[in-house]
Design a protein around this motif. Structure first.
Motif, PDB file in Angstrom:
ATOM      1  N   PHE A 286      19.503 -21.619  36.947  1.00 29.08           N
ATOM      2  CA  PHE A 286      19.587 -22.981  36.419  1.00 29.08           C
ATOM      3  C   PHE A 286      19.857 -23.995  37.521  1.00 29.08           C
ATOM      4  O   PHE A 286      20.409 -23.665  38.573  1.00 29.08           O
ATOM      5  CB  PHE A 286      20.697 -23.071  35.364  1.00 29.08           C
ATOM      6  N   ALA A 287      19.495 -25.241  37.227  1.00 26.60           N
ATOM      7  CA  ALA A 287      19.758 -26.422  38.065  1.00 26.60           C
ATOM      8  C   ALA A 287      19.215 -26.212  39.482  1.00 26.60           C
ATOM      9  O   ALA A 287      18.079 -25.760  39.627  1.00 26.60           O
ATOM     10  CB  ALA A 287      21.245 -26.777  38.036  1.00 26.60           C
ATOM     11  N   TRP A 288      20.014 -26.505  40.541  1.00 30.91           N
ATOM     12  CA  TRP A 288      19.424 -26.413  41.886  1.00 30.91           C
ATOM     13  C   TRP A 288      19.136 -24.979  42.307  1.00 30.91           C
ATOM     14  O   TRP A 288      18.327 -24.742  43.189  1.00 30.91           O
ATOM     15  CB  TRP A 288      20.202 -27.187  42.943  1.00 30.91           C
TER      16      TRP A 288
ATOM     17  N   ARG B 250      28.263 -19.618  39.837  1.00 32.77           N
ATOM     18  CA  ARG B 250      28.897 -18.946  38.700  1.00 32.77           C
ATOM     19  C   ARG B 250      27.859 -18.116  37.961  1.00 32.77           C
ATOM     20  O   ARG B 250      26.655 -18.308  38.119  1.00 32.77           O
ATOM     21  CB  ARG B 250      29.560 -19.972  37.779  1.00 32.77           C
TER      22      ARG B 250
ATOM     23  N   LEU C 256      30.654 -16.219  30.221  1.00 29.27           N
ATOM     24  CA  LEU C 256      31.006 -16.496  31.622  1.00 29.27           C
ATOM     25  C   LEU C 256      31.763 -15.310  32.184  1.00 29.27           C
ATOM     26  O   LEU C 256      32.661 -14.781  31.519  1.00 29.27           O
ATOM     27  CB  LEU C 256      31.946 -17.699  31.681  1.00 29.27           C
TER      28      LEU C 256
ATOM     29  N   PHE D  33      24.172 -19.933  38.086  1.00 28.56           N
ATOM     30  CA  PHE D  33      24.092 -21.398  38.050  1.00 28.56           C
ATOM     31  C   PHE D  33      25.193 -22.027  38.898  1.00 28.56           C
ATOM     32  O   PHE D  33      26.222 -21.400  39.164  1.00 28.56           O
ATOM     33  CB  PHE D  33      24.176 -21.900  36.608  1.00 28.56           C
TER      34      PHE D  33
ATOM     35  N   PRO E 160      28.266 -24.968  39.595  1.00 26.96           N
ATOM     36  CA  PRO E 160      29.323 -25.478  38.714  1.00 26.96           C
ATOM     37  C   PRO E 160      28.741 -26.435  37.669  1.00 26.96           C
ATOM     38  O   PRO E 160      27.800 -27.187  37.959  1.00 26.96           O
ATOM     39  CB  PRO E 160      30.250 -26.222  39.677  1.00 26.96           C
ATOM     40  N   MET E 161      29.301 -26.393  36.475  1.00 25.18           N
ATOM     41  CA  MET E 161      28.721 -27.127  35.352  1.00 25.18           C
ATOM     42  C   MET E 161      29.155 -28.595  35.361  1.00 25.18           C
ATOM     43  O   MET E 161      30.264 -28.919  35.785  1.00 25.18           O
ATOM     44  CB  MET E 161      29.124 -26.427  34.060  1.00 25.18           C
ATOM     45  N   THR E 162      28.280 -29.462  34.905  1.00 29.11           N
ATOM     46  CA  THR E 162      28.546 -30.910  34.957  1.00 29.11           C
ATOM     47  C   THR E 162      28.128 -31.604  33.658  1.00 29.11           C
ATOM     48  O   THR E 162      27.487 -32.659  33.680  1.00 29.11           O
ATOM     49  CB  THR E 162      27.796 -31.556  36.153  1.00 29.11           C
ATOM     50  N   GLY E 163      28.467 -30.980  32.521  1.00 28.49           N
ATOM     51  CA  GLY E 163      28.084 -31.575  31.233  1.00 28.49           C
ATOM     52  C   GLY E 163      29.076 -32.619  30.757  1.00 28.49           C
ATOM     53  O   GLY E 163      29.924 -33.074  31.515  1.00 28.49           O
ATOM     54  N   GLY E 164      28.949 -32.996  29.515  1.00 30.52           N
ATOM     55  CA  GLY E 164      29.867 -33.942  28.874  1.00 30.52           C
ATOM     56  C   GLY E 164      29.535 -35.373  29.142  1.00 30.52           C
ATOM     57  O   GLY E 164      28.586 -35.682  29.843  1.00 30.52           O
TER      58      GLY E 164
END
Lengths: 156, 83
Positions: free
Chosen positions: B6-8, B54, B61, B77, B79-83
């Motif tokens: 996921f992501a980068w 992670r 997780l 992935f 580190p998560m950056t939601g919200g």
């Protein structure tokens, strides 16, 4: 308790009003709404949120259930969007209902603090220079830590 | 088993998922990263900052010493950056 993950925009006021009606046992509700922001020192055109669909739903449901139990809520609901959204659009909304106000504040806060660091979403900021991944913030980890280290209130 | 990126990490790998069949002595997430890094140069490059990466096993997780035996799907992935 319910959790919805969706691409489409939603009306935060309509959701909040519908949530009020779910149970007569609530004396207080707290609604947190998170928006796409653009500031003079970090101007952006849009956000793109990538997510892990099955895991995102499970993780948020877990935090919502924990909040239900921990703060003895009447109900809690979370809506989180993915995909592209423009400045000013709603990203996330958490609604908590409880008999008294403090539990509703705490329940919404608890879910948001955990969601920020442990729900699988990743933000990209879109500017005229292209898109770049948002860095994870240390302050988000600290916000989550407080729920793990908090000592129970002293009995008087 | 299937690996998801996921992501980068997805961007660096230039793909969102792949199927892998690690040998049985590859027992943990850490060992899976070592094993993939040894045979796949783009994986090794993408996983250079591995202490910040992670992982989850079947939507849970996990830490990097988690056992992968029986895993259906492993996701990696940032580190998560939601919200």
């Amino acid at each position: 308790m319910w959790v919805r993950i969706q691409q489409e925009p939603f009306d935060p006021g309509a959701e909040s009003n519908a949530f009020f009606l779910t149970d007569g046992a609530a004396g207080a509700t707290v609604t947190f709404t998170g928006l796409v922001r653009s500031t003079p020192d970090n101007p952006i055109d849009a956000l793109i949120l990538e997510h892990h669909p099955t895991m995102a739903k499970k993780q948020i449901e877990r935090f919502a259930n924990e909040a239900m139990e921990k703060f003895e809520l009447v109900d809690i609901a979370v809506i989180h969007r993915f995909g592209e959204m423009k400045v000013g659009e709603v990203i996330v909304q958490v609604m908590a209902a409880s008999p008294h106000r403090q539990a509703a504040f705490d329940g919404a806060n608890y879910v948001m603090d955990w969601l920020k660091t442990d729900a699988p979403f990743w933000k990209q900021e879109v500017t005229s220079d292209g898109a770049k991944w948002v860095q994870h913030r240390k302050s988000d980890d600290q916000a989550r830590e407080k729920w793990q280290t908090k000592t129970p209130p002293k009995q008087s | 088993m299937k690996i998801l990126y996921f992501a980068w990490l997805r961007e660096r790998m230039n793909k969102g998922s792949e199927d892998v069949s690690p040998p049985t002595d590859v027992a943990t997430i850490d060992q899976l990263i070592d094993w993939k890094s040894a045979s796949d140069e783009s994986f090794a490059l993408a996983f250079q900052d591995r202490e910040i990466i992670r992982a989850s096993i079947d939507d849970e997780l996990v830490e990097s010493d988690a056992k992968i035996e029986g895993a259906r799907e492993i996701a990696f992935f940032p580190p998560m950056t939601g919200g």
